[in-house]
Design an enzyme around this catalytic site. Structure first.
Site, PDB file in Angstrom:
ATOM      1  N   LYS A  62       0.853  -1.195   0.000  1.00  0.00           N
ATOM      2  CA  LYS A  62       0.000   0.000   0.000  1.00  0.00           C
ATOM      3  C   LYS A  62       0.886   1.240   0.000  1.00  0.00           C
ATOM      4  O   LYS A  62       1.745   1.401   0.886  1.00  0.00           O
ATOM      5  CB  LYS A  62      -0.888  -0.044   1.247  1.00  0.00           C
ATOM      6  CG  LYS A  62      -2.159   0.739   1.154  1.00  0.00           C
ATOM      7  CD  LYS A  62      -3.010   0.439   2.391  1.00  0.00           C
ATOM      8  CE  LYS A  62      -4.307   1.173   2.384  1.00  0.00           C
ATOM      9  NZ  LYS A  62      -5.003   1.046   3.678  1.00  0.00           N
TER      10      LYS A  62
HETATM   11  O1  G3P Z   1      -9.560   2.256   4.375  1.00  0.00           O
HETATM   12  C1  G3P Z   1      -9.231   3.549   4.756  1.00  0.00           C
HETATM   13  C2  G3P Z   1      -9.589   3.757   6.153  1.00  0.00           C
HETATM   14  O2  G3P Z   1      -8.796   3.025   7.020  1.00  0.00           O
HETATM   15  C3  G3P Z   1      -9.777   5.140   6.570  1.00  0.00           C
HETATM   16  O3  G3P Z   1     -10.981   5.118   7.196  1.00  0.00           O
HETATM   17  O4  G3P Z   1     -12.696   5.859   8.743  1.00  0.00           O
HETATM   18  O5  G3P Z   1     -10.291   6.522   9.103  1.00  0.00           O
HETATM   19  O6  G3P Z   1     -11.613   7.505   7.238  1.00  0.00           O
HETATM   20  P1  G3P Z   1     -11.407   6.334   8.119  1.00  0.00           P
END
Ligand code: G3P
Length: 217
Positions: A87
């Site tokens: 990633k």
């Molecule tokens: O997959 C991306 C994720 O980990 C970010 O999610 O909820 O932190 O915006 P969030």
């Protein structure tokens, strides 16, 4: 549509895997820290533990932000397990590293994608996955789902094989909307996946069936 779970929590990964619908796992440094996994060696061991639970792809994120560092870290991550997808952040050196890894047959997930232009670059660099963060766009009053629509259109126009991995999915309706819009993959929390199960008429109907069975037996 592939279902990935977005967590480094082994218990939740096991629960999703046991349900039989899990296609992979995504993680990031924040999710690792949330589980108290710190230090390079522990983080690498944790990725292997995740790979041993699931059958599908496991995204492992580099920390470096320069090309040489990304290549070094990404190669070490890819060597850990065949299920690992490297990633990389959506910055210029990330795109360069994406092309480097793709040319070597190492799969890449381009992360922190917030625009159609970034997604176009990821596809041109040969990314296996592109991760538009829909929840974080919603957080700033910008329609995250619209980004999925735009990327789908662009990728279909040119037949790009990069898979649209809808990320920063926060709730069940995000999953349904992403499925309607043709995202190839979604990654979200276990709660959002389990939410797909819920319907009061299912519970009422099942209770009635069992009650009627008991009457006759
Ligand atoms: O997959 C991306 C994720 O980990 C970010 O999610 O909820 O932190 O915006 P969030």
């Amino acid at each position: 549509m592939k279902f990935f779970i977005d967590t480094a929590n082994l218990a939740q990964i096991k629960e999703a895997q046991a349900l039989g619908v899990l296609d992979g796992v995504t993680t990031n440094p924040s999710l690792m820290a949330k589980e108290g996994i710190t230090g390079k060696d522990n983080i690498l061991k944790h990725y292997v533990a995740i790979c041993n639970i699931v059958d599908g792809d496991v995204s492992a994120e580099v920390i470096a932000t320069d090309f040489d560092g990304m290549v070094r870290e990404g190669e070490a991550l890819a060597d850990l397990h065949p299920q690992i997808v490297v990633k990389l952040p959506m910055i210029a050196d990330g795109i360069k590293a994406c092309k480097y890894f793709t040319d070597k047959g190492i799969r890449v997930n381009m992360t922190l994608v917030f625009s159609a232009g970034q997604a176009l670059l990821a596809a041109k660099a040969g990314a296996t996955y592109v991760s538009p963060f829909i929840g974080r766009l919603d957080d700033i009053s910008t329609d995250g789902l619209n980004l999925i629509t735009e990327i789908r259109l662009i990728y279909d126009n040119y037949g790009y094989e990069t898979e649209i991995l809808a990320a920063s999915v926060r709730h069940t309706m995000h999953i349904i909307d992403c499925a309607k819009l043709g995202a190839d993959v979604m990654t979200g929390p276990l709660s959002a996946i389990m939410g797909l199960l819920k319907h009061p008429l299912t519970d009422i109907g099942l209770a009635q069936f069992l009650a009627d069975y008991k009457k006759g037996n």
